[in-house]
Scaffold this motif. Structure first.
Motif, PDB file in Angstrom:
ATOM      1  N   UNK A 103      -9.346  -1.403  -5.826  1.00  0.00           N
ATOM      2  CA  UNK A 103      -9.069  -2.814  -6.056  1.00  0.00           C
ATOM      3  C   UNK A 103     -10.034  -3.652  -5.227  1.00  0.00           C
ATOM      4  N   UNK A 104     -10.434  -4.798  -5.770  1.00  0.00           N
ATOM      5  CA  UNK A 104     -11.267  -5.733  -5.019  1.00  0.00           C
ATOM      6  C   UNK A 104     -10.689  -7.135  -5.170  1.00  0.00           C
ATOM      7  N   UNK A 105     -10.978  -7.979  -4.207  1.00  0.00           N
ATOM      8  CA  UNK A 105     -10.587  -9.393  -4.275  1.00  0.00           C
ATOM      9  C   UNK A 105     -11.551 -10.187  -3.411  1.00  0.00           C
ATOM     10  N   UNK A 106     -11.668 -11.476  -3.720  1.00  0.00           N
ATOM     11  CA  UNK A 106     -12.566 -12.323  -2.952  1.00  0.00           C
ATOM     12  C   UNK A 106     -12.003 -12.546  -1.551  1.00  0.00           C
ATOM     13  N   UNK A 107     -12.875 -12.609  -0.534  1.00  0.00           N
ATOM     14  CA  UNK A 107     -12.400 -12.901   0.819  1.00  0.00           C
ATOM     15  C   UNK A 107     -11.744 -14.280   0.889  1.00  0.00           C
TER      16      UNK A 107
END
Length: 315
Positions: free
Chosen positions: A82-86
């Motif tokens: 999973x990835x998400x913006x900081x």
């Protein structure tokens, strides 16, 4: 200076985190990168539970496709994350999700981006094409991307030590920095995975992460605090490659590659043949017989496995 921690029991709240304990023990992250030869990176904004990745994959993939994904993870090192913006983690249901697929094998590094509006679209992805390095699934991306583990519900050290890294990288390299779910080795936080280069770094502070990113943008690898090349066949090969990088100062992505590994009879050591530039080296790597250990509040007993270089000879 290496510190030996006491085995005397202490209240969990009074104990340091596992990453702090690893540092106090003088443990090195070299040779600890997880097997990741290719990736499926799925944007998932908002907070993550400890099992957020598994829940999303169960929702997105029918049973037979989920089984295929697990089989390709074992056979080809296909790693879903999973990835998400900081920054603030808020969901916007109107905005499409970014999905990245790519591979990190020497000589065939690639990265592509596509957008989805519904998780069910993931089931249509040609996972075998990702595993085989064929690509052709989305728009080519000129890397690298900087993925910082901040999965605090897996281990608090990742959030505490990872978020400052993600913030710094996002400021310095807008659009390239992402927070990522658990990449393994919370005791090495802050962890930074560079894709599609395929190098995992640990024990980083923001200034060190900035240096790693600067080198990656030049197509180079920083050997200090390098956990290893994620597409290397074993931890022994990872460690041997790092040893050669440090000895020769070769910094290109494919300048140093392990090509053969053989166990020494009646020994816990292995001999790894490494190509370094135009030369070849024989690197004897032995597992550390008695690694130090200490208690932490988040992982119980911390006893990092370690390796030592016993001999390096140019062939």
């Amino acid at each position: 200076m290496t510190a030996q921690l006491s085995d005397t029991a202490a209240p969990p709240a009074a104990l340091p985190g596992c990453a702090t304990v690893a540092r106090m023990l003088g443990a090195s992250p070299a040779g600890t990168a997880a097997d990741m030869r290719c990736w499926l990176l799925i944007e998932q904004p908002g907070p993550w539970t400890a099992d957020a990745l598994e829940k999303l994959l169960d929702e997105a993939f029918p049973a037979e496709r989920r089984e295929l994904l697990e089989n390709l993870r074992r056979s080809h090192g296909l790693r879903p994350l999973l990835i998400r913006r900081p920054g603030k983690h808020q969901r916007d249901p109107e905005r499409p999700r970014s999905v990245y697929v790519g591979g990190g094998e020497p000589g065939n590094r690639w990265l592509e981006r596509l957008e989805i509006r519904d998780l069910s679209e993931l089931a249509e992805l040609d996972l075998q094409a990702v595993a085989d390095g064929a690509g052709g699934l989305g728009t080519r991306v000129r890397g690298p991307l900087f993925l910082v583990c901040t999965h605090g519900t897996k281990d608090m050290c990742c959030a505490v030590l990872g978020r400052p890294l993600a913030s710094t990288l996002d400021t310095n390299h807008p659009g390239r920095a992402w927070e990522v779910s658990h990449v393994g080795g919370d005791r090495w936080a802050g962890n930074l995975l560079v894709v599609p280069d395929g190098f995992l770094h640990g024990q980083l502070n923001p200034a060190e992460a900035a240096l790693v990113a600067k080198s990656a943008l030049r197509g180079q690898v920083e050997p200090e605090q390098l956990r290893g090349r994620t597409s290397a066949p074993t931890a022994w090969s990872q460690f041997a490659e790092i040893a050669i990088r440090r000895q020769t100062s070769l910094s290109g992505l494919d300048d140093v590659v392990a090509v053969r590994e053989e166990p020494l009879p009646e020994s816990d050591a292995r001999v790894v043949t490494v190509r370094g530039g135009d030369d070849f080296y024989s690197v004897t790597v032995r597992r550390r017989s008695a690694p130090p250990r200490g208690e932490s509040r988040c992982a119980g007993l911390v006893q990092p496995a370690g390796y030592v270089t016993e001999n390096i000879a140019q062939l």
